[in-house]
Scaffold this motif. Structure first.
Motif, mmCIF file in Angstrom:
data_model
loop_
_atom_site.group_PDB
_atom_site.id
_atom_site.type_symbol
_atom_site.label_atom_id
_atom_site.label_comp_id
_atom_site.label_asym_id
_atom_site.label_seq_id
_atom_site.Cartn_x
_atom_site.Cartn_y
_atom_site.Cartn_z
ATOM 1 N N UNK A 90 7.364 -11.393 9.648
ATOM 2 C CA UNK A 90 7.721 -10.584 8.480
ATOM 3 C C UNK A 90 6.453 -10.194 7.727
ATOM 4 N N UNK A 91 6.265 -8.886 7.483
ATOM 5 C CA UNK A 91 5.078 -8.426 6.768
ATOM 6 C C UNK A 91 5.117 -8.888 5.322
ATOM 7 N N UNK A 92 4.050 -9.571 4.903
ATOM 8 C CA UNK A 92 3.985 -10.074 3.530
ATOM 9 C C UNK A 92 2.834 -9.458 2.740
ATOM 10 N N UNK A 93 1.929 -8.748 3.417
ATOM 11 C CA UNK A 93 0.811 -8.104 2.728
ATOM 12 C C UNK A 93 0.210 -7.051 3.646
ATOM 13 N N UNK A 94 -0.393 -6.051 3.035
ATOM 14 C CA UNK A 94 -1.101 -5.032 3.809
ATOM 15 C C UNK A 94 -2.191 -4.428 2.948
ATOM 16 N N UNK A 95 -3.145 -3.787 3.613
ATOM 17 C CA UNK A 95 -4.238 -3.118 2.916
ATOM 18 C C UNK A 95 -4.651 -1.907 3.740
ATOM 19 N N UNK A 96 -4.951 -0.793 3.076
ATOM 20 C CA UNK A 96 -5.327 0.420 3.815
ATOM 21 C C UNK A 96 -6.700 0.296 4.444
ATOM 22 N N UNK A 97 -6.938 1.133 5.445
ATOM 23 C CA UNK A 97 -8.250 1.175 6.062
ATOM 24 C C UNK A 97 -9.256 1.904 5.188
ATOM 25 N N UNK A 98 -10.526 1.787 5.562
ATOM 26 C CA UNK A 98 -11.620 2.453 4.851
ATOM 27 C C UNK A 98 -12.251 3.433 5.825
ATOM 28 N N UNK A 99 -12.270 4.714 5.480
ATOM 29 C CA UNK A 99 -12.784 5.745 6.378
ATOM 30 C C UNK A 99 -14.300 5.861 6.257
ATOM 31 N N UNK A 100 -14.991 5.681 7.378
ATOM 32 C CA UNK A 100 -16.453 5.804 7.420
ATOM 33 C C UNK A 100 -16.850 6.454 8.739
ATOM 34 N N UNK A 101 -18.026 7.077 8.806
ATOM 35 C CA UNK A 101 -18.525 7.584 10.088
ATOM 36 C C UNK A 101 -18.716 6.425 11.070
ATOM 37 N N UNK A 102 -18.306 6.616 12.311
ATOM 38 C CA UNK A 102 -18.340 5.552 13.311
ATOM 39 C C UNK A 102 -19.649 5.581 14.087
#
Length: 284
Positions: free
Chosen positions: A211-223
């Protein structure tokens, strides 16, 4: 143990990464010219140890290298990053090596030759109740299981590369860290007590018994290189959780560290202290 700088022991692999960078990855049977060759320290265990030390953790490494120049160089590189390397054994096998192709977008193909990593031993190694232990699956599964049994404190497993996990090992894990592909390949993780799943640019989530209890978005950067990013994320997440952050703040911190790693061409990227990556509202 300082709350700000937790003690972390890594039990895992130490490799020499031999990386060829090309505009695109070759297809089967194809030869590509114009590559750029690099030799640099790697191995999931060593990458996580160096990341943890650069983030400010008190880190020691338990692993093995060969009695060769590559092994000496890899141990020296870890020590220079602040890792305690007294737990690194020497083996008659050659130092582990990873052959890596990386394209201009950071995508990669990897062949690992384990060498001395197959000789990692816990003889004489003790784990204190105040230290976290973090393992991966690039060494013998029996050694990982033994480390889990002998750990009296916090035990985390980066279940990569994906494989079947014995029930006893999985139940002992306080935390399992995988990417979305590994999560799909290890169905028993659906019932694990705590699993962190990474989704690349789409961020990460923590699941309790599926069961999902937490999440956080990604951080966009040049790869620049994706190879060390997952390892930096693992070290950062364990240190963040052990420093007292809640699940969402710890994920956000680890995502920021992973993004910093993606922007660095090295498998063991330069990193700032962990506090620099913590969300302002949830740093304590």
């Amino acid at each position: 143990m300082s709350e700000q700088h937790p003690a972390l022991t890594i039990v895992g692999s130490i490799n020499l990464d031999i990386t060829a960078t090309t505009d695109r990855l070759p297809t089967p049977g194809e030869t590509l010219g114009g590559g750029v060759l690099r030799r640099q320290p790697g191995g999931k265990g060593a990458n996580q140890a160096v990341a943890g030390a650069r983030l400010g953790g008190h880190v020691r490494m338990v692993g093995a290298v060969g009695n060769d120049g590559d092994g000496e160089a890899l141990v020296a590189a870890m020590a220079a990053a602040g890792v305690d390397t007294t737990g690194v054994g020497r083996s008659g096998e050659p130092t582990g090596t990873a052959l890596i192709n990386v394209d201009s977008h950071g995508e990669n193909q990897i062949v690992v030759c384990p060498g001395a990593n197959g000789t990692v031993s816990l003889d004489g190694v003790e784990f204190g109740p105040d230290e976290a232990v973090l393992c991966q699956l690039e060494i013998d599964l029996a050694v990982v299981a033994e480390a889990a049994r002998r750990t009296s404190g916090y035990f985390a497993l980066n279940a990569a590369p994906a494989m079947h996990l014995p029930a006893e090992l999985l139940e002992r894990c306080d935390l399992v860290i995988v990417n979305e592909t590994e999560y799909a390949l290890i169905p028993e993780l659906a019932d694990a007590k705590l699993v962190a799943v990474t989704y690349g640019k789409d961020g990460a989530a923590i699941l309790e018994r599926g069961v999902k209890v937490a999440e956080a978005p990604g951080v966009s950067v040049p790869v620049a290189n994706t190879i060390g990013a997952g390892d930096a994320f693992c070290a950062a997440l364990v240190l963040a959780l052990r420093s007292g952050l809640d699940y969402a703040a710890a994920l956000a911190t680890a995502n920021a560290v992973g993004a910093a790693a993606v922007g660095d061409a090295a498998s063991q990227p330069a990193l700032e202290p962990l506090e620099r990556y913590m969300p302002a509202a949830g740093s304590r």
